[in-house]
Scaffold this active site. Structure first.
Site, PDB file in Angstrom:
ATOM      1  NE  ARG A  47      -4.225  -1.275   2.064  1.00  0.00           N
ATOM      2  CZ  ARG A  47      -5.404  -1.431   2.925  1.00  0.00           C
ATOM      3  NH1 ARG A  47      -5.362  -0.806   4.125  1.00  0.00           N
ATOM      4  NH2 ARG A  47      -6.511  -2.017   2.638  1.00  0.00           N
ATOM      5  CE  LYS A 199     -16.330 -15.913  10.932  1.00  0.00           C
ATOM      6  NZ  LYS A 199     -16.565 -14.974  12.010  1.00  0.00           N
ATOM      7  N   GLY A 351      -6.466  -7.577   0.742  1.00  0.00           N
ATOM      8  CA  GLY A 351      -6.353  -8.458   1.834  1.00  0.00           C
ATOM      9  C   GLY A 351      -5.660  -9.706   1.676  1.00  0.00           C
ATOM     10  N   GLY A 374     -12.212  -4.922   2.103  1.00  0.00           N
ATOM     11  CA  GLY A 374     -13.256  -4.447   1.842  1.00  0.00           C
ATOM     12  C   GLY A 374     -14.130  -3.197   0.868  1.00  0.00           C
TER      13      GLY A 374
HETATM   14  C1  3PG Z   1      -8.583  -1.796   5.638  1.00  0.00           C
HETATM   15  O1  3PG Z   1      -7.337  -2.146   5.604  1.00  0.00           O
HETATM   16  O2  3PG Z   1      -9.559  -2.483   5.550  1.00  0.00           O
HETATM   17  C2  3PG Z   1      -8.763  -0.038   5.569  1.00  0.00           C
HETATM   18  O3  3PG Z   1      -7.635   0.549   5.820  1.00  0.00           O
HETATM   19  C3  3PG Z   1      -9.838   0.408   6.390  1.00  0.00           C
HETATM   20  O4  3PG Z   1      -9.700  -0.082   7.800  1.00  0.00           O
HETATM   21  P1  3PG Z   1     -10.868  -0.282   8.703  1.00  0.00           P
HETATM   22  O5  3PG Z   1     -11.437  -1.573   8.229  1.00  0.00           O
HETATM   23  O6  3PG Z   1     -10.067  -0.252  10.101  1.00  0.00           O
HETATM   24  O7  3PG Z   1     -11.798   0.867   8.488  1.00  0.00           O
END
Ligand code: 3PG
Ligand code: MG
Length: 394
Positions: A47, A199, A351, A374
């Site tokens: 990132r 999940k 992720g 997300g």
């Molecule tokens: C993440 O890694 O999902 C983003 O940086 C957002 O972080 P958060 O889910 O704590 O808002």
């Protein structure tokens, strides 16, 4: 939402070019440097590296930069969640000093300053207008390159836009939005979605969406086990919770689902979750008590790899096994390899699947590795992301 409806007309997304001349200006740049740390050092800097082109482009135009990011989910100022290691890491990558501003009231002069973790400010996650206004007053312009946080309506990702005269997405943010929008609007066919992870309950929106838009949805990982339970198969001690069962019932109840959805044909099962566990292949899927599924099996690896090879576009999110334990990594490795080798346009959600690609050294072999986990999933579900909506032109 109507599946053919697109929630983002990317032609309306502003661009960095629209900011014009920035000589002598201070630009507040929201980045997503929420990266994994290990013993106080940056464990994966993807990132950070991917935001560097935006920083360079702004500095070429003469801007001084104030970088703003969050790290973790601290409930207030907490040295455990300091951005110090991130500032030091960026300084090493850029080979120049990065000053860390301890708070909004103590911002040092300098061309390259990083503000301490913005979540130390109580108004950040509540999108407090006063904090947004204070942040806005710190810059002559605002650039958001934090696509990974675009699903958050926070003061530094959304509120601030209403308190600055000029704002635009950074280069990474823009590329993320355009690539993901293309996947929704005009993908090369056939479109194949590979969805894994633990999940099913968390992924139901994106599974449903791809069942509407993709030619083929390949499921794997922990989220596939409840599907077998719903089909009346024995899954032993495999991961399975109520939310997963509910999601599986909903998906399997959809009309025409059998034309699009593929579930694993076979699974690797273990007599415990440990690297030295005994392993077997469950084919057909019929798992005794005391055994748990931990990966897709060899027939599934082959079938999924073939479908990925024949695709026009592949979207992959989520490992298909517990790849962090070496003997359980074969399935996820096979998927990563197939995604790297196919001629299709390949988009990998951030992720864990991003971490898997990096672990296998394949991170540069895909068309686009998203920095949003997300955020990418919410975008692909067809939801409007507050951070994106705020940067749409008038
Ligand atoms: C993440 O890694 O999902 C983003 O940086 C957002 O972080 P958060 O889910 O704590 O808002
Ligand atoms: Mg998150």
């Amino acid at each position: 939402m109507n599946p053919s409806e697109t929630h983002v007309s990317t032609t309306r997304l502003r661009t960095l070019d629209e900011l014009g001349d920035l000589a002598g200006c201070r630009v507040l740049v929201r980045v997503d440097f929420n990266v994994p740390l290990d013993a106080g050092a940056v464990a994966d800097d993807t990132r950070i590296r991917l935001a560097i082109p935006t920083l360079g482009a702004l500095r070429e135009r003469g801007a001084r930069l104030l970088l703003v990011s969050h790290l973790g989910r601290p409930q207030g100022p907490d040295p455990l969640w300091s951005l110090r290691p991130i500032a030091d890491h960026l300084a090493r990558l850029l080979r120049e000093e990065v000053l860390l501003a301890p708070s909004l009231d103590e911002i040092p002069e300098g061309d390259l300053v990083m503000l301490e973790n913005i979540r130390f400010e109580p108004g950040e996650t509540t999108n407090d207008p006063q904090l947004a206004a204070r942040l806005g007053a710190l810059g002559d312009a605002y650039v958001n390159d934090a696509f990974g946080s675009a699903h958050r309506a926070h003061a530094s990702t959304e509120g601030i836009v209403h308190h600055v005269r000029r704002s635009a997405p950074g280069l990474l943010f823009e590329r993320e939005v355009r690539t993901l929008a293309r996947l929704l609007e005009d993908p090369a066919r056939p479109l194949v979605a590979v969805l894994g992870g633990a999940k099913a309950g968390d992924k139901i929106g994106v599974i449903n969406r791809f069942l509407e838009t993709a030619e083929c949805v390949l499921l794997g990982g922990g989220m596939s086990y409840p599907f077998f339970a719903v089909q009346g198969k024995r899954i032993g001690n495999s991961l399975c919770d109520e939310a997963g069962l509910q999601a599986a019932r909903e998906v399997l109840g959809r009309a025409g689902v059998q034309d699009t959805l593929r579930l694993p044909l076979d699974l690797v099962v273990a007599d415990g979750f440990a690297a030295d566990a005994e392993l077997r292949v469950a084919d057909p899927i019929d798992i005794d008590d005391g055994w748990e599924a931990i990966d897709i099996g060899p027939r599934t690896r082959e079938l999924y790899a073939q479908i990925i090879r024949d695709a026009g576009t592949v979207f992959w999110n989520g490992p298909v096994g517990a790849f962090e334990v070496e003997p359980f990594a074969a399935g996820t490795h096979a998927i990563a390899r197939a995604v790297a080798d196919t001629d299709a346009v390949t988009v990998v959600g951030g992720g864990d699947s991003g971490a898997a690609l990096t672990r296998f050294g394949l991170q540069d072999e895909v068309t686009h590795l998203s920095t949003g986990g997300g955020a990418a999933l919410e975008f692909l579900e067809g939801r409007e992301l507050p951070g994106v909506a705020a940067l749409m032109g008038s």
